[in-house]
Enzyme design. Structure first.
Site, PDB file in Angstrom:
ATOM      1  N   ARG A  77       0.734  -1.119   0.274  1.00  0.00           N
ATOM      2  CA  ARG A  77      -0.069  -0.054   0.007  1.00  0.00           C
ATOM      3  C   ARG A  77       0.942   1.179   0.139  1.00  0.00           C
ATOM      4  NH1 ARG A  77      -4.320  -1.482   3.866  1.00  0.00           N
ATOM      5  NH2 ARG A  77      -5.845  -2.834   2.672  1.00  0.00           N
ATOM      6  N   LYS A 122      -0.744  -0.336   9.048  1.00  0.00           N
ATOM      7  CA  LYS A 122       0.725   0.051   9.590  1.00  0.00           C
ATOM      8  C   LYS A 122       1.311  -1.067  10.138  1.00  0.00           C
ATOM      9  CE  LYS A 122      -1.507   3.194  12.498  1.00  0.00           C
ATOM     10  NZ  LYS A 122      -2.758   3.361  11.629  1.00  0.00           N
ATOM     11  N   SER A 123       0.853  -2.154  10.771  1.00  0.00           N
ATOM     12  CA  SER A 123       1.430  -3.345  11.162  1.00  0.00           C
ATOM     13  C   SER A 123       2.337  -4.100  10.395  1.00  0.00           C
ATOM     14  CB  SER A 123       0.255  -4.276  11.904  1.00  0.00           C
ATOM     15  OG  SER A 123      -0.862  -3.889  12.062  1.00  0.00           O
ATOM     16  N   CYS A 162     -16.888  22.043  -0.944  1.00  0.00           N
ATOM     17  CA  CYS A 162     -16.372  20.719  -1.180  1.00  0.00           C
ATOM     18  C   CYS A 162     -16.468  20.157   0.338  1.00  0.00           C
ATOM     19  CB  CYS A 162     -15.106  20.584  -1.897  1.00  0.00           C
ATOM     20  SG  CYS A 162     -14.842  18.937  -1.855  1.00  0.00           S
ATOM     21  N   CYS A 216     -10.906  16.971  -5.544  1.00  0.00           N
ATOM     22  CA  CYS A 216     -12.209  15.913  -5.022  1.00  0.00           C
ATOM     23  C   CYS A 216     -12.516  15.133  -6.156  1.00  0.00           C
ATOM     24  CB  CYS A 216     -13.276  16.930  -4.385  1.00  0.00           C
ATOM     25  SG  CYS A 216     -14.710  15.891  -4.161  1.00  0.00           S
TER      26      CYS A 216
END
Ligand code: ADP
Ligand code: MG
Ligand code: ZN
Length: 623
Positions: free
Chosen positions: A106, A132-133, A466, A484
């Site tokens: 990721r 995160k892990s 927005c 956006c």
């Protein structure tokens, strides 16, 4: 004669006040516009700053060139190439695929992993659920010895151990409830050069209180078996954070005793001042901080006006779930346990596989609902906010809020459970008039609860900015403005004049006041629509607006301060009354006008557009 003179003076004074008030109003409006411009500018500059900081870091750390974005689409093959010629790169790749069964990294994972593999002290700030892990679990497998992981909650620890066991990764934990034999085994393993486990999870209390553990770590350190220290939920160190834990404050001992071991802090919630505090407490000098953007570009945000008629509301939700989200997984968040039961049974009646989830259920039932939903045997979980921790389903395509959240931060977390697989997903809030006051009386005891709720209301009521930019303000230090791309509903609104409506509403409150009556929001709507007590009805003008618009107008008048709220406490409950606001006197002036934005026809299947035509409302106005 004298009397008339006096009246004239009063009149002139009064006129003077109104004129002054009006010019102050005009100036205020100008300032508000400037603020909005400045906020936009702030978010652009912040994102520019982050990009520059990232480039600087890379230049200093010598670990791979920077990707130009910190988040967004998963890292491409080409970008990956730039990162994959380190001595450890092949092994990382092998473990990612064969041990973790994941195909790609990721955004930012590989950068974080390379930095910690290179021995840097590192803080990673990433929204919950982004992975995160993996950033310390994978390096643990590719390093000698073991990684020490500090986690605040035993439940988080258990979740991770269970996950790692399912992947055949040797991991153990030590906490207050570990047995003596188990603790002995773990302690012995720490100084075993064969490293029988790659990850050792401990609570901060253990570090603070167990001398035995510290002496074992000391031994492991000398034998070069302590490869890395990961401090999960690192914001717990700081008193400025929202989740301070006293034992975290003592973790500075780790860097002092084991200076050459890279330290790795992870969190989803740190502002830069909290992070600075954590650095000091953990005794790390100049760690590299990498921040993933909190802007979830794949999520579409929409607000719908909630029909107070339950039947109409349920059929609107049903048509979404059976139409656009047919066979797709989702969550409907509700306000209370009762609502969870009610909404899920209504959906079931309409042939949708829905189940309730709330704190008052049997733990076994809860975990069964969770399991069956995770494996797609249930389509929709109708849940209170008790459904939160440990939800980590990647393919949630919609999160519908049957009731608004109590703050924007809460809304971000709850809606953020959608689209974790980075594919498009929708976040829809049903914004109900009465809900504002239900939640308001619930948060009245919280210090800033009311203010936070009003921010959420403003998010819902907003029609000219927005939705992302409204969220960004609350995450300004961690939000990259990547545009956006029409992934929110607000660009499609038009402004309408509501001056005549405002005058009618104000008149009702004045009349009630002259009769010494207090008006609740619901009574106000009813009266205005001609359903109030007869004696009032005779003295006021009723409205032709459909109920939803009538409610929207009243909320808008509250937000624009033509009306204000007035609480009243009894031993049993808290009442919410409506009173005239600061700006109400302005309506006495012929030239003063009030407007609000509303959805126009053709915005898709929205409740408002089907029954509302702005032209008709405008021509009814008395500008
Ligand atoms: P966080 O600690 O940031 O809240 P976790 O580390 O618990 O998030 O990870 C959330 C989920 O994301 C886990 O199910 C994990 O398996 C998954 N995940 C992590 N990295 C990847 C990846 N590169 N590809 C796919 N899924 C991933
Ligand atoms: Mg985590
Ligand atoms: Zn937008």
């Amino acid at each position: 004669m004298g009397n008339i003179h006096l009246i004239n003076i009063y009149y002139l004074n009064h006129r003077g006040f109104i004129a002054e008030l009006d010019s102050v109003e005009a100036e205020l409006e100008l300032v508000e516009l400037q603020i909005s411009d400045l906020l936009d500018k702030q978010s652009k500059l912040t994102s520019q700053k982050n990009t520059l900081l990232r480039q600087l870091e890379d230049a200093c750390s010598g670990v791979g060139p920077s990707s130009s974005k910190s988040a967004g689409p998963a890292i491409s093959k080409q970008e990956l190439k730039q990162y994959d010629d380190f001595p450890w790169s092949k092994e990382l790749e092998r473990h990612l695929k064969n041990t973790f069964h994941l195909s790609t990294f990721r955004p930012l994972q590989l950068r974080a992993i390379n930095l910690t593999m290179a021995g840097r002290d590192l803080f990673v700030v990433m929204p919950t659920g982004r992975g995160k892990s993996l950033c310390f679990q994978l390096p643990a497998l590719c390093s000698e010895g073991f990684t020490l992981v500090i986690t605040p909650l035993v439940s988080l620890m258990e979740d991770q151990i269970m996950y790692l066991k399912s992947l055949d990764i040797p991991a153990v934990m030590l906490n207050a409830s570990s047995s003596k034999e188990h603790a002995k085994l773990v302690m012995a393993g720490m100084s075993d050069p064969k490293a029988p486990f790659k990850l050792v999870y401990v609570t901060p209390e253990k570090i603070a209180k167990s001398k035995l553990l510290m002496s074992r770590l000391e031994k492991a350190y000398k034998a070069k078996l302590l490869s890395r220290i990961a401090v999960d939920e690192v914001h717990c160190c700081s008193q400025w954070g929202h989740d301070f834990r006293p034992d975290y404050k003592l973790l500075g001992i780790l860097k002092r005793q084991f200076p050459s071991v890279p330290l790795f802090g992870l969190t989803a919630t740190a502002t830069s001042s909290v992070l600075k505090d954590c650095e000091k407490i953990l005794c790390v000098q100049q760690p590299i901080t990498i921040t993933a953007s909190f802007n979830r570009t794949n999520l579409y945000y929409e607000v719908r006006i909630k029909d107070s008629d339950n039947e109409a509301l349920m059929s609107d939700i049903t048509s979404l779930i059976k139409g656009k989200y047919k066979n797709q997984s989702g969550i409907v968040y509700v306000f209370s346990q009762k609502d969870a039961e009610m909404v899920s049974s209504e959906l079931k009646k309409r042939d949708i596989s829905a189940h309730p989830y709330h704190a008052n259920m049997d733990p076994e039932d809860k975990s069964q609902v969770h399991r069956r939903w995770t494996s797609n045997k249930i389509q929709v979980v109708v849940a209170t906010v008790a459904f939160g921790m440990g939800i980590d389903k990647p393919d949630v395509r919609f999160v519908i809020h049957h009731t608004i959240s109590k703050s924007i931060e809460n809304y971000y977390q709850e809606s953020g459970r959608a689209g974790r697989d980075d594919h498009p997903a929708d976040c829809i809030v049903y914004f109900g008039f009465a809900d504002i006051f239900r939640i308001s009386t619930m948060v009245v005891m919280e210090n800033v609860g009311h203010k936070k709720l009003l921010q959420m209301v403003a998010y819902c009521q907003n029609v000219d900015r927005c939705r992302r930019s409204l969220m960004a303000v609350h995450f300004d230090e961690v939000w990259d403005d990547e545009g956006c791309n029409q992934m929110c509903d607000t660009c499609r609104y038009a402004s309408m004049d509501i001056t005549c409506h405002a005058k009618q509403v104000v008149q009702i409150i004045e009349q009630a006041g002259s009769m010494d009556e207090k008006v609740t929001p619901l009574k106000l709507v009813e009266t205005w629509m001609g359903r109030g007590p007869a004696k009032l009805r005779k003295m006021i003008q009723t409205t032709n607006l459909p109920r939803l618009q009538a409610e929207a107008v009243i909320v808008s008048l509250l937000l624009q301060e033509y009306l204000r709220e007035d609480y009243s406490f009894t031993p049993y409950t808290t009442y919410f009354y409506v009173k005239l606001g600061r700006k109400a006197p302005l309506l006495k002036k012929e030239t003063h006008s009030v407007s609000m934005n509303m959805k126009t026809a053709g915005d898709g299947p929205s409740v408002v557009s089907s029954s509302y035509s702005p032209q008709a409302a405008n021509s009814a106005g008395s500008k």
